[in-house]
Design an enzyme around this catalytic site. Sequence first.
Site, PDB file in Angstrom:
ATOM      1  N   CYS A 116      78.486 -76.170 -26.235  1.00 49.07           N
ATOM      2  CA  CYS A 116      76.845 -76.286 -26.915  1.00 49.07           C
ATOM      3  C   CYS A 116      76.422 -77.540 -27.059  1.00 49.07           C
ATOM      4  CB  CYS A 116      77.177 -75.789 -28.438  1.00 49.07           C
ATOM      5  SG  CYS A 116      77.917 -74.218 -28.447  1.00 49.07           S
ATOM      6  N   HIS A 282      70.486 -77.600 -31.310  1.00 49.99           N
ATOM      7  CA  HIS A 282      71.129 -76.551 -30.750  1.00 49.99           C
ATOM      8  C   HIS A 282      70.864 -75.152 -31.502  1.00 49.99           C
ATOM      9  CE1 HIS A 282      73.869 -73.593 -28.928  1.00 49.99           C
ATOM     10  NE2 HIS A 282      75.029 -73.826 -29.692  1.00 49.99           N
ATOM     11  N   ASN A 312      71.788 -67.460 -28.311  1.00 50.76           N
ATOM     12  CA  ASN A 312      72.294 -68.801 -28.158  1.00 50.76           C
ATOM     13  C   ASN A 312      72.463 -69.173 -26.630  1.00 50.76           C
ATOM     14  OD1 ASN A 312      74.152 -70.958 -27.761  1.00 50.76           O
ATOM     15  ND2 ASN A 312      75.454 -70.411 -29.624  1.00 50.76           N
TER      16      ASN A 312
HETATM   17  O1  UT7 Z   1      77.085 -72.167 -30.812  1.00 48.54           O
HETATM   18  C1  UT7 Z   1      78.252 -72.711 -30.814  1.00 48.54           C
HETATM   19  C2  UT7 Z   1      78.469 -72.618 -32.483  1.00 48.54           C
HETATM   20  N1  UT7 Z   1      78.586 -71.333 -32.823  1.00 48.54           N
HETATM   21  C3  UT7 Z   1      78.175 -71.216 -34.058  1.00 48.54           C
HETATM   22  O2  UT7 Z   1      77.627 -72.003 -34.628  1.00 48.54           O
HETATM   23  C4  UT7 Z   1      78.253 -69.599 -34.808  1.00 48.54           C
HETATM   24  C5  UT7 Z   1      78.644 -69.892 -36.359  1.00 48.54           C
HETATM   25  N2  UT7 Z   1      78.850 -68.555 -36.687  1.00 48.54           N
HETATM   26  C6  UT7 Z   1      77.978 -67.503 -37.010  1.00 48.54           C
HETATM   27  O3  UT7 Z   1      76.963 -67.809 -36.626  1.00 48.54           O
HETATM   28  C7  UT7 Z   1      78.420 -66.397 -37.905  1.00 48.54           C
HETATM   29  O4  UT7 Z   1      79.843 -66.457 -38.257  1.00 48.54           O
HETATM   30  C8  UT7 Z   1      78.186 -65.203 -36.985  1.00 48.54           C
HETATM   31  C9  UT7 Z   1      77.024 -64.867 -36.806  1.00 48.54           C
HETATM   32  C10 UT7 Z   1      79.063 -65.306 -35.666  1.00 48.54           C
HETATM   33  C11 UT7 Z   1      78.977 -63.901 -37.706  1.00 48.54           C
HETATM   34  O5  UT7 Z   1      78.411 -63.738 -38.767  1.00 48.54           O
HETATM   35  P1  UT7 Z   1      79.278 -64.011 -40.301  1.00 48.54           P
HETATM   36  O6  UT7 Z   1      78.177 -63.483 -41.360  1.00 48.54           O
HETATM   37  O7  UT7 Z   1      79.971 -65.020 -40.313  1.00 48.54           O
HETATM   38  O8  UT7 Z   1      80.004 -62.353 -40.073  1.00 48.54           O
HETATM   39  P2  UT7 Z   1      81.552 -62.117 -40.239  1.00 48.54           P
HETATM   40  O9  UT7 Z   1      81.988 -62.681 -38.889  1.00 48.54           O
HETATM   41  O10 UT7 Z   1      82.163 -62.707 -41.436  1.00 48.54           O
HETATM   42  O11 UT7 Z   1      81.794 -60.577 -40.148  1.00 48.54           O
HETATM   43  C12 UT7 Z   1      81.156 -59.810 -41.251  1.00 48.54           C
HETATM   44  C13 UT7 Z   1      81.359 -58.427 -40.789  1.00 48.54           C
HETATM   45  C14 UT7 Z   1      82.655 -57.953 -40.205  1.00 48.54           C
HETATM   46  O12 UT7 Z   1      82.810 -56.709 -41.176  1.00 48.54           O
HETATM   47  P3  UT7 Z   1      83.989 -56.342 -42.170  1.00 48.54           P
HETATM   48  O13 UT7 Z   1      85.094 -56.875 -41.681  1.00 48.54           O
HETATM   49  O14 UT7 Z   1      83.209 -57.112 -43.247  1.00 48.54           O
HETATM   50  O15 UT7 Z   1      83.802 -54.951 -42.299  1.00 48.54           O
HETATM   51  C15 UT7 Z   1      82.370 -57.782 -38.997  1.00 48.54           C
HETATM   52  O16 UT7 Z   1      83.353 -57.120 -38.245  1.00 48.54           O
HETATM   53  O17 UT7 Z   1      80.361 -58.185 -39.855  1.00 48.54           O
HETATM   54  C16 UT7 Z   1      81.142 -57.398 -38.887  1.00 48.54           C
HETATM   55  N3  UT7 Z   1      80.397 -57.893 -37.726  1.00 48.54           N
HETATM   56  C17 UT7 Z   1      79.533 -57.099 -37.250  1.00 48.54           C
HETATM   57  N4  UT7 Z   1      78.649 -56.105 -37.699  1.00 48.54           N
HETATM   58  C18 UT7 Z   1      77.626 -55.495 -36.705  1.00 48.54           C
HETATM   59  C19 UT7 Z   1      80.453 -58.855 -36.721  1.00 48.54           C
HETATM   60  N5  UT7 Z   1      79.963 -58.750 -35.584  1.00 48.54           N
HETATM   61  C20 UT7 Z   1      78.836 -57.894 -35.908  1.00 48.54           C
HETATM   62  C21 UT7 Z   1      77.792 -57.299 -35.140  1.00 48.54           C
HETATM   63  N6  UT7 Z   1      77.212 -56.101 -35.632  1.00 48.54           N
HETATM   64  N7  UT7 Z   1      77.502 -57.842 -34.066  1.00 48.54           N
END
Ligand code: UT7
Length: 355
Positions: A116, A282, A312
């Site tokens: 990134c 970014h 992204n």
């Molecule tokens: O570019 C390089 C740098 N990258 C970043 O800066 C990314 C940083 N991180 C993020 O943007 C966020 O952490 C994400 C968008 C990737 C994820 O969002 P989050 O709010 O942190 O979600 P999470 O990973 O904590 O997951 C929450 C829930 C989980 O389900 P349970 O365990 O609560 O039942 C995941 O399994 O959401 C679920 N989940 C999804 N549900 C529907 C994860 N991905 C998805 C999805 N659709 N695509």
Amino acid sequence: MIRTKIAGIGKYLPKKVVKNQDLEKVMETSDEWIQERTGIQERRYGRKHEETTTTMGARAAELAIERAGIQKEDVDFIIFATLSPDYYFPGCGVLVQRELGITNTEVGALDIRNQCSGFVYGLSIADQFIKSGMYKNILLIGAEMHSMGLDFTTRGRNVTVIFGDGAGAVVLQPTEKEGQGILSTKLHSDGTYAEKLAFINPGCHGGYHTKHQEEEVDYGYPDVEYGEMFVTQHMMDNAQLFPDMEGQFVFKMAVQKFPEVIMETLQDAGLQPTDINMMVPHQANLRISQFVQKRMGLRDDQVWNNIQKYGNTTAASVPIALCEAWEAGAVKDGDLVSLAAFGSGFTWGAALLRW
Ligand code: UT7
């Protein structure tokens, strides 16, 4: 005093639009979840077998070269940033040289793998070459063809829904115009968290880095043999050939490091956040950008976001967004522009420039 200016900028977005609803058809996800957590509505995917990271980079580069008012033959150095190269090696730097038809072998080509932050790192590298007088027309490209390497099952949804394809490019030249050009660049890294956002296989690690993990991790090499160093049957059977991310951990680091590094560049130049005309972060997550905006005390019209349309695009996201902002007239001569990125490595950095 010689500084480095962006003399021309271009972008290329493939035509195929993939909406959140399209992803709902192949994995358990929802438009609502994606928009709420990331702000993304749609992204672009390159045409299979026809477009690659290199070809998209070349299209963006052609525009940047034209807008800089130079010929391809005038380019004296190429820097290519990507995490999704066409080949394991050689890198996209030489491939784009060929794609552009640059036959001059005086040209150097450098590939950088800073994910990134690749474009911001590239800008800083180019800045040193220009200021030292070594090169006069550096072509810097950030391009990604993520769609070829994502896991389109529910297992990979936390990563797959975020990423999109595209390319951005700039031509960098020396300037002696008072106040114009790159005022400061700051680069950082912290390898402690290398695996928090990583595409580990294929590689030659043979499982060595498991020693850095708190818990036992399967790296895909249960009984590694020479000759099996890149891809094992075990990896294929266990879907270990995809990117992986601990999203919340990355998020927390990102919202801390973005403002820190932007402030470093401002302090270096003796300026304040209020002096910024346009911040182009970014495009990792709209929530991250909004957090950084608030922390920096910037208005909506001082921040450029386009993740809603493109997702992204990793190394391409800063130049695509900067190009779009410039094309829209939101970045004008004399404007103070702040570019910043954080990502896998972790590596992060910022550049402050006067357009
Ligand atoms: O570019 C390089 C740098 N990258 C970043 O800066 C990314 C940083 N991180 C993020 O943007 C966020 O952490 C994400 C968008 C990737 C994820 O969002 P989050 O709010 O942190 O979600 P999470 O990973 O904590 O997951 C929450 C829930 C989980 O389900 P349970 O365990 O609560 O039942 C995941 O399994 O959401 C679920 N989940 C999804 N549900 C529907 C994860 N991905 C998805 C999805 N659709 N695509």
